[in-house]
Design an enzyme around this catalytic site. Structure first.
Site, PDB file in Angstrom:
ATOM      1  CB  ALA A 117      -0.805  64.054-119.149  1.00  0.00           C
ATOM      2  CB  SER A 118      -3.680  60.224-118.307  1.00  0.00           C
ATOM      3  OG  SER A 118      -2.696  59.441-118.927  1.00  0.00           O
ATOM      4  CB  VAL A 119      -6.768  65.094-117.436  1.00  0.00           C
ATOM      5  CG1 VAL A 119      -8.099  65.843-117.420  1.00  0.00           C
ATOM      6  CG2 VAL A 119      -6.269  64.911-115.992  1.00  0.00           C
TER       7      VAL A 119
END
Length: 463
Positions: A75-77
């Site tokens: 995801a946003s990592v």
């Protein structure tokens, strides 16, 4: 799965240094056994892993188990990898941070937005998620080109003047991925593999945005599951209409779609203190507190694709979280202590609480270990002593109803507080939360404690 109010406490006691690896193992195994943690964790001190474990299912349906090489959607990592791709191209002289993005997308109606604005979430550009939710054919899978087309066609107003504020933007990072493709002449997937994953020997890391188009799963893949309150079990988000975005947004990259393992992420963590990919000067800028994320919070900043807390009791901290239906991810490093925490969950476990618990262990602070709570019978007449409003930074209210004690909060269902003794109650929703009352000889409450996933903090009665 009930959503949990974020209340993190500073533990009330500290002790001499303990066996961190042993305590981490005890805590995480307990969370898996009693409170449904499902995922993988790696904790390192001074550049060496001291604890690494995978707990639970890679697939709830087949009961295939996770292992230390299980691959998770980040995801946003993922954003820090996209930022690194831009940094690599900048060092090669192929783009500049101050470039106007219309240099790459002349069809866009927005002027004065720079590459730097996209990197630091200061562009003010509209949210593609909102645009697609309202205007997209949900039977079709969207790709980055579709974001550019929609922005150019709809011409929605910017949230603010570029550079004047900070607002987290998935659109910005999707555009950065398209800039990488525009400048390099390669697909985002191939560029990231050639310039980041392969040089760092991240052999289990790749871009995966073809699940719904090819119906193919990578080897050793951790499928992301969500809890269905109506079905009373974990299911794939694809089975629930409320999560149809996992289908129609499946092709978009840059803001998400990097997939990796805890081991490969540790290699990445180490690369952020080396100059293997870019110069030290570029890394220093990436990890600097470039933009304050809130006018009211002077401790929280953003660099390039990563959050920065420049000062804390343990020195500078860099971190990022990620969330997508079925997944929650966390990658952080306390730079002053050279301590790394990586947690990947494929059942949406609430990772900020786990981060706080792991940090407590690393700080040699007291943490209540998870255990099985058993309801006992008590004299319900004593419950009236516990009714009232309490403050923990937010208001928490306990009420008595039908001879039982409940946690009450306006706008949410009441949660039964089940007694495990005359003075200690556990939340009946299956979360690791308890309320403990200290009483004097007359039965009067003299102190109240809230235990939140092992973190213990005092509640102050206000009425």
């Amino acid at each position: 799965m009930k959503k949990i109010l974020l209340l993190l406490f500073v533990p009330v006691f500290a002790t001499a240094q303990k066996d961190h690896a042993k305590l981490l193992q005890e805590y995480m195994i307990g969370q898996n056994k009693y409170f449904q943690f499902n995922g993988a964790i790696l904790v390192a001190e001074k550049g060496k892993p001291i604890y690494q474990q995978s707990l639970g299912y890679a697939d709830y349906t087949t009961k295939r188990m996770l292992n230390d090489s299980s691959v998770f959607e980040l995801a946003s990592v993922s954003k820090q990898f996209t930022a690194m791709g831009i940094m690599i191209l900048k060092e090669k002289g192929l783009l500049g941070y101050e470039d106007n993005i219309r240099k790459y997308f002349p069809q866009l109606p927005y002027d004065n937005i720079t590459v730097r604005n996209l990197l630091t979430h200061t562009s003010g550009i509209p949210s593609y998620e909102a645009q697609f939710e309202k205007n997209w054919d949900r039977k079709k899978i969207a790709f980055n080109k579709d974001i550019i087309d929609m922005l150019s066609q709809r011409k929605d107003t910017l949230f603010f003047k570029p550079g004047s504020k900070w607002r987290y933007s998935n659109t910005g990072y999707a555009l950065l991925a398209s800039i990488i493709e525009n400048v390099s002449g390669m697909s985002y997937n191939d560029f990231m593999a050639k310039n980041i994953f392969q040089p760092l020997s991240m052999k289990h890391t790749f871009i995966y945005n073809s699940r719904r188009t090819t119906k193919k799963f990578p080897d050793n893949y951790a499928l992301g599951f969500v809890y269905s309150d109506s079905l009373k079990r974990y299911v794939l988000p694809d089975e629930l209409p409320a999560f149809d975005m996992v289908y129609y947004l499946d092709g978009i990259v840059g803001d998400g779609c990097v997939n990796s393992t805890i081991g490969d992420l540790f290699k990445w963590d180490r690369a952020l203190i080396s100059n293997k990919l870019v110069s030290k000067a570029s890394l220093d800028e990436m990890l600097s507190p470039l933009v304050q994320t809130s006018p009211s919070d002077s401790t929280s900043f953003y660099g390039f694709g990563i959050g920065v807390q420049p000062t804390s009791e343990k020195g500078k901290v860099i971190s990022h979280t990620g969330g997508w239906p079925g997944y929650r991810t966390l990658l952080m490093r306390r730079m002053g202590m050279d301590e790394t925490i990586i947690i990947l969950s494929n059942n949406e476990s609430n990772l900020p609480f786990f981060r706080a618990a792991v940090e407590s262990i690393l700080n040699d602070e007291t943490l209540v270990m998870p255990y099985k709570h058993k309801e006992v019978t008590i004299d319900t007449a004593i419950l009236v002593n516990y009714v009232g409003k309490y403050n923990t930074g937010v208001t928490m209210q306990f009420i008595k109803k039908d001879g039982k004690l409940y946690r009450h909060r306006t706008g949410t269902p009441d949660i039964e507080l089940k007694p495990e003794s005359n003075t200690k109650f556990f939340y009946g929703d299956g979360t690791d939360r308890q309320i403990e009352f200290e009483i004097d000889n007359s039965g009067k409450v003299i102190k109240t404690w809230f235990l939140n996933m092992g973190q213990k903090g005092e509640l102050k009665k206000i009425e």
